[in-house]
Motif scaffolding. Structure first.
Motif: not given
Lengths: 1255, 457
Positions: A1-2, A4-5, A7-12, A18-19, A42, A44, A46
Motif C-alpha cells: 500500500m502506498s 506517500d500521503v 491518511s485521512g485519519a491522521d489529518r482529522s 472527526r470525519p 455502513s 459511518d 454513509r
C-alpha cells in the motif's frame, strides 16, 4: 500500500475533527433505516450495501439471457471484415457484440480482437425496422400496364413487356414516375416473371450486352456478389466495375507496381517505426484497426497526420501537417526533394542504393529525345531492341537496359516483361542480378550533359508550364540516354555540380519546383516542417531497414489527379527501401477490394466454368456516356496536356478519348457495337465470313460502328440495370442529377448547359435532343429502402447479413470468416443467391423456346498478365481509325490494335442449370489468376463429393451450387489462399518461370483445406499463395511485395521493377512520365464556376453565397449510405443531412450552427443543416459522403424539388491516361485499371436559406 | 480496517478513438426500450464540449455530489439529507429532457407506402415524446468532434474555468473523447440521496444498483449524482442506471462496453479497499488531496496484512488473487497513471482515466516531438494541444502537477521503447527520470500496448 500521503485519519486527528456526515439529526434519520431493510448500512452511515436475494434486479438478468449466439458479419464496403456474435432470443435477433476469437498475432503483439464499430453494432436495428423491405415491390403504374398488356397478349409475359416498353407513351408514363412513390406489393412469382420477360425481350431485341449488373466489392460477401454476376455472365450481360468507379482504385498502383492493390494488414502497422497518416482518418474509416496505431506509439513509433481539418486521427499524431486539400503532391515532392538531396546526393545511403538498384527502375536507361527546335525531353526506355547484340532476341522491345557499374557497359538484366512470356524467358523472369552492379546515375567528372525541358503545373491559373534542368547523359549505340534516377533528380530539383538549367538555391527557394519552400506556397505547411518530416521518414527507414510507412486514404485518393499524388507518395516509400518490408511501405486503404480466395471466387462469379470470357465493363466510362454527362463537358482532353507534350490529345474531347481507347482494345466497351451481337454472328454466317473478319470489314467500311461512338442512339442504350448490394443513386452516382434526367427520365436538378457546338466531341454522333429515360428496367435487391430502391421499377426483398451464409475477407486482416443465419429470412425476403436462382429459372423457361441456343461475340480488351501486355511496343500509340484529314496509322487487327473478338455459345434455356452447378471448362482450362494457372481436377472431384452432384440436364454429374453453402465450399476449394495444395502447385509453376525456389512458402500448409465449417467455428488464417505478393508463412504479418523482395520475383511491370518512370505516349503527353505535382482542377477556368472565396449572389448581392471547395469524406455515422438511416446513428449525430463548415466561413454568410443551408453549383443543389466548427479549415466544406436523400431532406428553394444527395453537386471527370491499355503494366484488367469516378475537385456556393422548410 | 472488494474500471483516454461503439452496444443490450429512449448508460463526450446531459459538470447549477460543510463534515451539495427529504416533492435540480435530448424517430414507413406523388418520399423526424414532426436541435452527442463549437463549447463548465488559456481557433484546435459510465462510487451520493433506500452497493463487488422494487421514482438520485449517471425511466417511473453488466460480471465476462471497445482501452479488475477509511478520505479539506486520499484508500493486495484482513472479512481466496492480478491496481497504484474523474465531487469514483497525450501545437518550433530527441520529448509536454489545465480540471480538481507527471510517464515510455524498437541499447535514465524502473516501464508498456484480453480483464 502506498504511504506517500497522509491518511485521512491522521489529518482529522491533527485538525481535531472527526470525519462524519451532515449532522446528528440526519444521522439518526438515516441510521433508522437499519430497522427497515435487509441491507446493511455502513457504520459511518454513509452507504447501504446488500448481499444476496436480489430478485428486484431480475429484470437485468432476464434481459441479458438469450437462446443462442450465431457468428456473422457485415457485408458493407468498410474493409472491417469483423466477426460478430448475433444474439437470438425466442427466435428474435436482439443485438450483437464482437467476436474475440481471432487467431493470435503472437505473444509480443496486440491482437485483432475485438473488431467492430458503432455502425456494425447498430446493424440488428434493420432486421425489424420500418425501413425494411419485406415484400417484392413494383411501381404501380408499370405493374398495371404490364398486367393489362399480358391480358392483351394471351398471357405471354415477353410480349407484354415489349408492349409496355416499346411504346413511347407507356414507357414515359412509368419512367417519369420513378422516385415519386407509388410502389405496390406484388407476388414473387409475378415479379420474377416480369423481370425475366424483360431480359428475354432485351436480349432478343437489343442484345445481351444491353443488360448490366452492378454489385460491388465481392470481398464483403462473395457468394451474394457472385449470385447475379454469375447470371449476368451466363446470359452475356455486362458486370460493371466498382473499384475504379468508386475512385478507390489507386491508379498509381498499376502504374508503379503492376498490381491492382496489395497492402499490409493492419497488424503490420505495429511493425513500423514511423507512420504517416496521409488523408486517412483512421479512427473513422478503419475503426477496428485504429488501435494498432495508438498502440504502436507506445512502442516508440512516431506518428504524423496530414489532414486539412483537425480530423479524428490528428489527436493521436505527434505532429499535424494541415495541408490544403488536394495539394498533397507538393508536400510529398518536397519531402522527396529532401530525401534525394540528403540521402542520395550529399551522401550515399547504402541501404537505399542497394534497394533501388535491385527493386526499382532507377538505374534503367531512358532515351533523351530532341525535337526540331533542339529541345531535349525524356523519351522511351532503352530496350534490347536498341542493342545490336540483343536485337533479335524474343520480345526484345520489352527488355529494358541498364549500365553495369563494374564493366561500364550496358546490360539487359533478367526480370523484364520480355522475360515473362515466351520460351526463351523461362527461368529468367527474376530479379537476380548475378554479378551486375547497376549504375544508378551517369554523373561523373566530365560526363556529357543536356538540358531537358520538364513539365510543371504549378501556375496560379492552372495552366501548364515547363522548366529546364540538366541531366548527365551518354551515348549507347547511337542513342543519347540517361538514367531514371538522373531524371528524378532533375524533376525534384536536386542540384548537382556541373549540370545546366534552373535549380533551386536551397530549401528556402520558393520559386523552383520541388523544394520545401515551394510546397509551402500550395499546402500552407511550413517548409521547415516538410523538410524535417521528410528527413525523419528517411532516417527511420535507413536505421530500421525500411520500416517507415504511409497510410494513405480517400482524402488523397479521390482527386482527379490522385495518381500523381500517389506517385509522389510511392516515391517516398520506394526511395527509402520500404516496399516489400514488414512495417514499411504504402498502406492504401480505400475500399474492401481484397478477395483473399480470389481464384475460386473468380471462377464462380464470372461463370468461367461454363463460358469465357465475361463482359466486364469500366463503370466510369459507362456512365459518363450513358448518363450523357459527356454532353456537358466544355473542355478538350488536351486541356490537361503538358507544355512538353506532342499534341496526342489535340482536338479530342473526353468522349473521343473513351471511344479511341475502346476501338484500340485498351478498355472494354459495352454495349460494344451498334448492333445486337447475336445478329452480328448470324450476319457473318450469312455472309460466309468468320465473325472476326465480318466485324473488322464492317468497321472499316462503316457498316458497323462502336456503340460508344453514338451513345444517344436507342440501339446503344443500356436497357436493363440490376443492382444488388449497392446504392448507386444514393451513394456512388457521381453526377446524380444526370442519372435521374437522362438514364431514368425523371425529375432532376441539372443546372448546367450543354456544350456549344464548337467544343463538342469529334468522333461521337451528336443528337440535337438528348434522350431521357434510356433505361427500360431498373431493379434492385435490398433489405432497406434507399434512393436506389425508391427510384427502381422493381424491388426484391433481400435477406440481411444475419440471415444467410457467405464469406468475407479484407486486406486489413489475414482471415477468412463467415456469414451465418441467426434467423431464417423473415417475411418474404430471400438471399441474393436464391433470388438470382429464381430469376435464372424463370428466365430459362421463357428464353428456351424464344431465344434458344445462340452465338454471341464478345469484344475483349487486351489483358494484363498475358502476352497482350506486349501489344504496343514502347507505348507508341497507333490508331487505325484516322481523325479528320489524317491517315490510318495501322490496320485494325483483333488482339493487337483492337479488341479480341471471341465467339461464345449461349444456351439460353440452360442458364438455370448452369447457374446451379460447377461447369466443365475448369477441368480442361484450369483457373488462372495473375498469370498462374491452377489445375483443379482434384478439387472438382472433392466438390462433387462434398456438395453432391446435380442430376440431369447439361450439368449432369457436376458439383452442385444449389445452396449458398455449396458456393462457399467451391470458392474455398478453388483458391490457393484456402487450399494449401493449390498454393504449392501454383508456386511450383511460378518457379519454372522465375528459376527461384518459392513453393516452400506454402509447404507448411500443403495439406490444409479450409472448409466452410472451419470459417463458422472461427476466423481462419489464409495460406501464402501466388495469388498475392506477400507472405504469411510462419505466422508473419502480411506485407505486400515481400515475395518480390525476398524471392526476387519481378513485379508485373515493363522492367519487372517498381516504376518511377512511365514512357507511354499519353503519359508523356500529360507530362506525367515522372512523379509531378498537379493541383486540383481549376473549376473556375474549366466550368466558369466562381472562384473559391468569392462572396456574391446571383444578383451581385455581396453576402448571398460563399464559394468553397466541396469535399465528401467518409462519414463517422455511416458506411457509405448504410447506417446513415439507422436510428442509433442518427441519435448520436444530428439526425439528417449536414455540411460541416468553418466558423470563419459561416460568419461571412451569416450562417449559425444548425441553420438550414443550400449548396448550389452547375450540377445540382443540396439542402442540409450546417455544422459550424473551428476544427474546419477556411474555404472548404465537408458534406460527409452518402447521407442519401431519404432522411429529413426538405424541398430546395433553388429547384422547388427534393434536396439532393452529396453527388448532386458532382459530375464525372475522366482522366485520359486512365484509359491507356495494351502496354506493359498499363494493360487492362477488371478493377485493376480504368478511369476513376473521382469527385474531390468540385466547388459549390453555400448560402443560408429560409429557415422555414417544406417537405 | 474493514476490507471490501470493488469491481472497477480504468479507461485509457490516450487510446480512445471516439467511435461510440461502447455506447451502441450498451444501448442495444440495456436501454433499447420504451421509457429509456433517451438513456445512454454509456456515453462518449467530445471535450471540450458540454457533455450529456448538457453542462452536467456545473455543480453550481446542478448541486450534485458532496461538499464539506463549515464543520468539515461531508454533506450532499444539494443540501443535507434532511433537506432532501423535506423537498421530496419539488426538485428544481433535475435536468429536463431537453438537457438530455428530445428523443425522436422518423416516419420511415412512408418510404415504402408513399402513393404516387410529386416529390421523392422522405422520412421526417418525429418526436418520441409527442409524436409530432420536429426539427432536430439537440441529440445525445450533438457537439461530437467540436460540432457547433462556437455555439456550444463555450458552455463547457471546465473550459470556463480556464478560459484565459484557450482560443477556439483552427490553428489551436484540440479535442479528445471522454467515455463515461456510472462511477460505482465508494461514496455514492445517489444512494445517499435516495429517500427510499433503493440504491445500494453490492457488498461483494461494490456495484451500485437501484432496487427496482423499492424505487419510488423520487428522482433524488438523479440530482444527487454529480455525473448524472442515474436516469429516470418514463415508462416504469423508476430510476435506472449502469449495472456494470452484473449478469455478465457474475459469470466472468467483462462488461459489454469494455469487451466491445475496439480501441482496447478499457480495463476491468478488482481492487480491495478499506471501507472504514472511505469517509475520512472523502473528507480531506483540500480538493487537491482527494486524488492521493482515494489512492491511499485502495489497499495493496500483495501486502500480507491486507490479505489476512481480507480473508478475515470474508473475501474469497480467488478474489484476493484477482485483486493481485488486477490491471486496475497496477494502473492506479503501481504505475500511477490512472486518475479519478472529478475527485472534487468526493464520491470516490471507481472508473478512472489515463489522460491523453496530444500533438504539439506548433510544428515549426524545435519543441516539436522529434522521434530521436528525448530532451525535447519532455519539453513537448508543455506544448501539447490539450491544455494541461483542462485535464487537471477533470481529473485532479485542478492540480496540474499530477497530470504533468502522468503525461511524462507516457512520453517516457514511448521514448524508452523506441530504442528497443529500433534495436538499440535501452536507456535506463529515461524511466529513472519519471521515478520508474526499467522493468516497471516495460511492464507498463505491455499492459498499455499489448493489452491482451486476459490482461485487460
Amino acid at each position: 500500500m502506498s504511504n506517500d500521503v497522509e491518511s485521512g485519519a491522521d489529518r482529522s486527528a491533527r485538525s481535531g475533527k472527526r470525519p462524519g456526515m451532515d449532522g446528528s439529526f440526519t444521522d439518526a434519520l438515516v441510521s433508522s433505516r437499519r430497522y427497515f431493510t435487509k441491507a446493511v448500512v455502513s457504520d459511518d452511515l454513509r452507504t447501504l450495501t446488500r448481499k444476496g436475494g436480489r430478485q428486484a434486479d431480475d429484470f437485468y438478468r432476464d434481459r441479458w439471457s438469450h437462446d443462442k449466439v450465431v457468428r456473422s458479419t457485415h457485408g458493407v464496403n468498410c474493409t472491417g471484415s469483423c466477426s460478430w456474435k448475433v444474439y437470438v432470443k425466442d427466435g428474435i435477433i436482439t443485438w450483437e457484440t464482437q467476436q474475440t476469437d481471432y487467431p493470435s498475432v503472437g505473444p509480443d503483439s496486440p491482437e485483432y480482437e475485438p473488431r467492430g464499430c458503432p455502425r456494425g453494432a447498430a446493424f440488428s436495428w434493420y432486421t425489424y425496422s420500418p425501413t425494411r423491405v419485406r415484400y417484392p415491390y413494383v411501381r404501380g403504374v408499370l405493374l398495371e400496364m404490364y398486367r393489362e398488356a399480358k391480358r392483351q397478349h394471351d398471357g405471354d409475359p415477353v410480349k407484354a413487356w415489349a408492349h409496355v416498353v416499346d411504346n413511347p407513351q407507356r414507357a414515359k408514363a412509368y419512367k417519369s414516375a420513378r422516385g415519386k412513390g407509388g410502389l405496390v406489393r406484388a407476388s414473387w412469382d409475378e415479379t420474377v416473371e416480369m423481370v425475366s420477360a424483360a431480359h428475354v425481350h432485351t436480349i432478343a431485341k437489343w442484345g445481351p450486352d444491353r443488360v448490366a449488373g452492378f454489385s460491388p466489392i465481392p470481398a464483403m460477401s462473395m457468394v451474394s456478389h457472385a449470385s447475379g454476376a454469375r447470371f449476368m455472365n451466363l446470359i452475356g450481360g455486362s458486370m460493371l466495375s466498382f473499384y475504379d468507379w468508386y475512385a478507390d482504385l489507386p491508379v498509381a498502383s498499376p502504374q508503379v507496381f503492376g498490381d491492382q492493390t496489395d497492402v499490409p494488414e493492419s497488424g503490420d502497422w505495429w511493425d513500423a517505426g514511423y507512420l504517416i497518416m496521409w488523408g486517412s482518418n483512421v479512427p473513422v474509416t478503419r475503426t477496428p484497426d485504429a488501435h494498432w496505431m495508438t498502440e504502436a506509439r507506445y512502442r516508440g513509433q512516431k506518428v504524423v497526420a496530414v489532414a486539412p481539418d483537425y480530423a479524428d486521427n490528428v489527436k493521436f499524431a505527434d505532429e499535424w501537417l494541415p495541408a490544403h486539400p488536394g495539394t498533397d503532391g507538393a508536400l510529398a515532392m518536397a519531402m522527396g526533394h529532401v530525401i534525394l538531396r540528403e540521402f542520395y546526393v550529399e551522401r550515399e545511403t547504402p541501404y537505399f542504393t542497394d534497394y533501388t538498384k535491385r527493386y526499382t527502375d532507377l538505374p534503367f536507361l531512358v532515351k533523351v529525345d530532341v525535337d526540331g527546335d533542339g529541345v531535349h525531353r525524356p523519351g522511351k526506355f532503352l530496350t534490347a531492341e536498341d542493342l545490336a547484340a540483343h536485337r533479335d532476341e524474343e520480345n526484345a522491345a520489352f527488355k529494358t537496359v541498364l549500365v553495369d557499374a563494374t564493366t561500364d557497359a550496358p546490360v539487359v538484366p533478367n526480370g523484364a516483361l520480355g522475360h515473362r512470356f515466351g520460351a526463351s524467358g523461362e527461368g529468367l523472369w527474376n530479379l537476380d542480378l548475378g554479378d551486375v552492379d547497376p549504375l544508378l546515375s551517369l554523373a561523373r567528372d566530365g560526363a556529357e550533359t543536356v538540358e531537358l525541358e520538364l513539365p510543371r503545373f504549378d501556375n496560379p491559373d492552372g495552366s501548364a508550364g515547363s522548366l529546364r534542368r540538366g541531366v548527365p547523359v551518354r551515348r549507347v549505340e547511337g542513342h543519347l540516354v540517361t538514367t531514371v534516377l538522373d531524371l528524378m533528380l532533375a524533376q525534384y530539383g536536386v542540384r548537382r555540380p556541373g549540370l545546366p538549367g534552373q535549380w533551386p538555391t536551397g530549401y528556402e527557394d520558393a520559386e523552383s519546383p520541388g523544394t520545401p519552400a515551394w510546397q509551402q506556397r500550395f499546402t500552407g505547411v511550413p517548409w521547415e516542417a516538410a523538410a524535417r518530416i521528410g528527413r525523419e521518414f528517411a532516417q527511420n527507414a535507413e536505421e530500421s531497414r525500411g520500416r517507415s510507412m504511409i497510410i494513405m486514404g480517400a482524402g488523397t485518393n479521390h482527386w482527379f489527379h490522385s495518381d500523381t499524388i500517389y506517385r509522389t507518395f510511392l516515391a517516398l516509400t520506394t526511395l527509402t527501401g520500404c516496399q516489400g518490408v514488414n512495417g514499411g511501405g504504402w498502406a492504401h486503404y480505400v475500399g474492401q477490394e481484397k478477395v483473399r480466395p480470389i481464384t475460386g471466387y473468380n471462377q464462380v462469379a464470372n461463370a468461367l466454368d461454363w463460358s469465357r470470357p465475361p463482359r466486364n465493363m469500366i463503370q466510369t466510362a459507362y456512365w459518363y456516356l450513358h448518363t450523357d454527362q459527356f454532353r456537358y463537358d466544355q473542355f478538350g482532353a488536351d486541356t490537361l496536356s503538358a507544355r512538353t507534350g506532342e499534341g496526342q490529345l489535340a482536338g479530342k474531347s473526353t468522349a473521343d478519348v473513351i471511344a479511341q481507347s475502346a476501338r484500340l482494345g485498351w478498355s472494354p466497351s459495352y454495349p460494344t457495337f451498334d448492333k445486337n451481337p447475336l445478329e452480328i454472328t448470324e450476319d457473318a454466317a450469312a455472309a460466309g465470313r468468320s465473325v472476326s473478319d465480318h466485324i473488322v470489314s464492317g468497321l472499316k467500311d462503316g457498316s458497323l460502328s462502336f456503340a460508344c461512338e453514338d451513345p444517344d442512339a436507342p440501339e446503344n442504350f443500356p436497357r436493363i440495370l440490376s443492382i444488388w448490394r449497392a446504392n448507386l443513386l444514393g451513394s456512388s452516382s457521381k453526377g446524380n442529377e444526370y442519372f435521374l434526367k437522362h438514364l431514368l427520365g425523371t425529375d432532376s436538378s441539372v443546372r448546367a448547359t450543354e456544350t456549344p457546338e464548337s467544343l463538342r466531341p469529334r468522333d461521337i454522333t451528336w443528337h440535337e435532343k438528348a434522350p431521357e429515360g434510356k433505361l427500360d428496367l431498373l431493379m434492385t435487391l435490398d433489405f432497406r429502402q434507399t434512393s436506389t430502391t425508391i427510384f427502381s421499377d422493381v424491388v426484391f426483398p433481400a435477406a440481411t447479413w444475419y440471415e444467410k451464409h457467405d464469406l468475407n475477407t479484407t486486406d486489413m486482416h489475414p482471415f477468412v470468416h463467415s456469414f451465418n443465419p441467426a434467423i431464417a429470412p423473415p417475411w418474404q425476403t430471400r438471399t441474393d443467391w436464391d433470388t438470382w436462382r429464381a430469376i435464372a429459372e424463370k428466365f430459362s423457361e421463357l428464353a428456351g423456346p424464344r431465344l434458344g441456343t445462340r452465338r454471341d461475340v464478345v469484344a475483349v480488351p487486351l489483358m494484363h498478365d498475358t502476352p497482350d501486355a506486349m501489344a504496343t511496343p514502347h507505348g507508341a500509340v497507333k490508331d487505325w481509325k484516322p481523325g479528320p484529314g489524317q491517315e490510318p496509322q495501322c490496320e485494325p487487327v483483333p488482339g493487337l490494335t483492337m479488341p479480341k473478338l471471341v465467339e461464345v455459345e449461349r444456351d439460353y434455356g440452360a442458364v438455370s442449370q448452369k447457374m446451379n452447378a460447377l461447369g466443365p471448362l475448369l477441368d480442361t482450362l484450369g483457373a488462372t489468376t495473375k498469370g498462374v494457372t491452377f489445375e483443379v481436377g482434384k478439387e472438382i472431384d472433392y466438390l462433387r463429393a462434398k456438395n453432391g452432384p446435380v442430376r440431369g440436364g447439361v450439368a449432369d454429374g457436376r458439383p452442385s451450387l444449389v445452396r449458398d453453402v455449396h458456393v462457399c465450399e467451391a470458392i474455398l476449394a478453388l483458391s490457393g489462399t484456402t487450399n494449401g495444395h493449390l498454393a504449392v502447385q501454383g508456386f511450383k509453376q511460378l518457379e519454372k518461370r522465375t528459376g527461384h525456389l518459392m513453393h516452400d512458402l506454402a509447404a507448411e500448409h500443403e495439406g490444409k483445406q479450409v472448409t466452410f465449417a472451419d470459417t463458422q467455428a472461427a476466423p481462419v488464417s489464409v495460406i501464402t499463395s501466388p495469388e498475392w505478393s506477400g507472405s504469411e508463412s510462419g505466422g508473419r504479418r502480411y506485407s505486400p511485395f515481400t515475395i518480390n523482395v525476398e524471392r526476387l520475383k519481378p513485379w508485373h511491370t515493363l522492367t519487372g521493377r517498381q516504376h518511377f518512370y512511365l514512357d507511354h505516349d499519353w503519359m508523356t503527353e500529360l507530362g506525367e512520365g515522372l512523379p509531378v505535382f498537379r493541383p486540383p482542377l481549376n473549376m473556375a477556368a474549366l466550368f466558369s464556376e466562381p472562384a473559391i472565396g468569392d462572396v456574391a449572389g446571383p444578383g451581385g448581392d455581396a453576402v448571398e453565397g460563399l464559394t468553397v471547395r466541396y469535399l465528401t469524406p467518409h462519414n463517422k455515422w455511416s458506411i457509405h449510405s448504410e447506417y446513415q438511416d439507422n436510428l442509433f446513428m442518427l441519435s448520436l449525430s444530428r439526425g439528417g443531412q449536414n455540411i460541416w463548415m468553418s466558423d470563419r466561413d459561416a460568419a461571412k454568410v451569416g450562417v449559425q450552427d444548425n441553420d438550414w443551408i443550400e449548396a448550389v453549383n452547375r450540377n445540382g443543389v443540396v439542402v442540409a443543416r450546417a455544422i459550424v466548427s473551428h476544427r474546419m479549415p477556411e474555404g472548404t466544406v465537408y458534406m460527409h459522403h452518402a447521407q442519401d436523400r431519404l432522411i429529413d431532406v426538405p424541398l430546395a428553394e433553388t429547384s422547388g424539388k427534393r434536396g439532393g444527395i452529396h453527388n448532386s453537386l458532382t459530375r464525372l471527370l475522366v482522366k485520359p491516361t486512365h484509359l491507356i491499355g495494351g502496354y506493359a503494366q498499363l494493360t487492362w484488367a477488371f478493377n485493376y485499371i480504368g478511369p476513376t469516378g473521382n469527385q474531390r475537385d468540385e466547388v459549390t456556393v453555400i448560402r443560408r436559406r429560409s429557415q422555414d422548410v417544406e417537405y | 480496517m474493514r476490507v471490501m472488494a470493488q469491481m472497477a474500471m480504468v479507461m485509457n483516454l490516450d487510446k480512445c478513438i471516439g467511435c461510440h461503439t461502447c455506447s451502441v452496444t450498451c444501448k442495444q443490450a440495456w436501454t433499447n426500450r420504451t421509457g429509456t429512449e433517451y438513456v445512454w448508460f454509456n456515453n462518449v463526450e467530445t471535450r471540450p464540449g458540454q457533455g450529456y446531459p448538457r453542462t452536467y459538470e456545473d455543480q453550481e447549477q446542478w448541486k450534485g455530489g458532496w461538499e464539506l460543510n463549515k464543520r468539515g463534515r461531508l454533506k450532499l451539495r444539494a443540501g443535507g439529507r434532511f433537506k432532501k427529504l423535506a423537498t421530496i416533492f419539488s426538485n428544481p435540480k433535475m435536468p429536463s429532457i431537453q438537457d438530455y435530448y428530445e428523443p425522436w424517430t422518423y416516419d420511415y414507413s412512408t418510404l415504402t407506402d408513399a402513393p404516387a406523388q410529386e416529390h421523392t418520399p422522405v422520412a421526417r423526424p418525429q418526436s418520441l415524446l409527442t409524436g409530432k414532426n420536429m426539427k432536430v436541435e439537440w441529440s445525445s452527442n450533438w457537439d461530437d468532434n467540436l460540432g457547433g463549437s462556437a455555439a456550444t463549447a463555450k458552455h463547457d463548465p471546465m473550459l470556463a474555468k480556464i478560459a484565459d488559456k484557450v482560443r477556439m481557433e483552427f490553428e489551436e484546435t484540440f479535442m479528445f473523447y471522454l467515455p463515461r459510465i456510472c462511477e460505482h462510487c465508494l461514496n455514492p451520493s445517489c444512494a445517499a440521496s435516495c429517500p427510499s433506500g433503493a440504491i445500494y452497493k453490492r457488498s461483494e463487488d461494490g456495484i451500485v444498483l437501484v432496487d427496482q422494487d423499492r424505487c419510488r421514482g423520487w428522482r433524488m438520485c438523479v440530482s444527487g449524482c454529480p455525473y448524472k449517471k442515474v436516469y429516470f425511466n418514463h415508462k416504469t417511473g423508476k430510476a435506472e442506471k449502469c449495472t456494470f453488466c452484473f449478469p455478465r460480471i457474475e459469470v466472468g465476462l467483462p462488461t459489454v462496453c469494455a469487451e466491445t471497445c475496439v480501441g482496447r482501452l478499457r480495463y476491468i479488475g478488482l481492487i480491495l479497499y478499506d471501507a472504514d477509511a472511505v469517509l475520512e478520505a472523502a473528507s480531506v479539506p483540500d480538493d487537491h488531496d482527494l486524488y492521493e486520499a482515494q489512492r491511499a484508500l485502495l489497499l495493496d493486495p500483495n501486502d500480507s496484512e491486507v490479505v489476512r484482513a481480507a480473508e478475515r472479512d470474508g473475501i474469497p481466496h480467488d478474489w484476493i488473487e484477482a485483486a493481485q492480478r488486477s490491471p486496475i491496481h497496477a494502473l492506479i497504484n503501481v504505475f500511477k497513471v490512472a486518475l479519478p474523474l472529478h475527485p472534487e465531487y468526493r464520491t470516490m469514483p471507481m472508473v478512472w482515466y489515463i489522460p491523453p497525450l496530444s500533438p504539439v501545437v506548433d510544428v515549426v518550433k524545435d519543441t516539436g516531438y522529434d522521434a530521436e530527441d528525448r530532451t525535447n520529448l519532455f519539453a513537448a509536454i508543455d506544448a501539447l494541444r490539450i491544455p494541461i489545465e483542462y485535464l487537471a480540471e477533470l481529473f485532479t480538481a485542478g492540480d496540474v502537477a499530477v497530470v504533468d507527471k502522468v503525461l511524462k510517464k507516457l512520453a517516457a515510455m514511448r521514448c524508452y521503447m523506441r530504442d528497443i524498437n529500433m534495436g538499440r541499447e535501452p536507456d535506463a535514465s529515461i524511466p529513472a527520470a519519471v521515478d520508474m524502473s526499467e522493468e516497471e516501464m516495460y511492464d507498463m508498456y505491455r499492459l498499455l500496448a499489448i493489452a491482451k484480453y486476459d490482461e485487460r480483464y
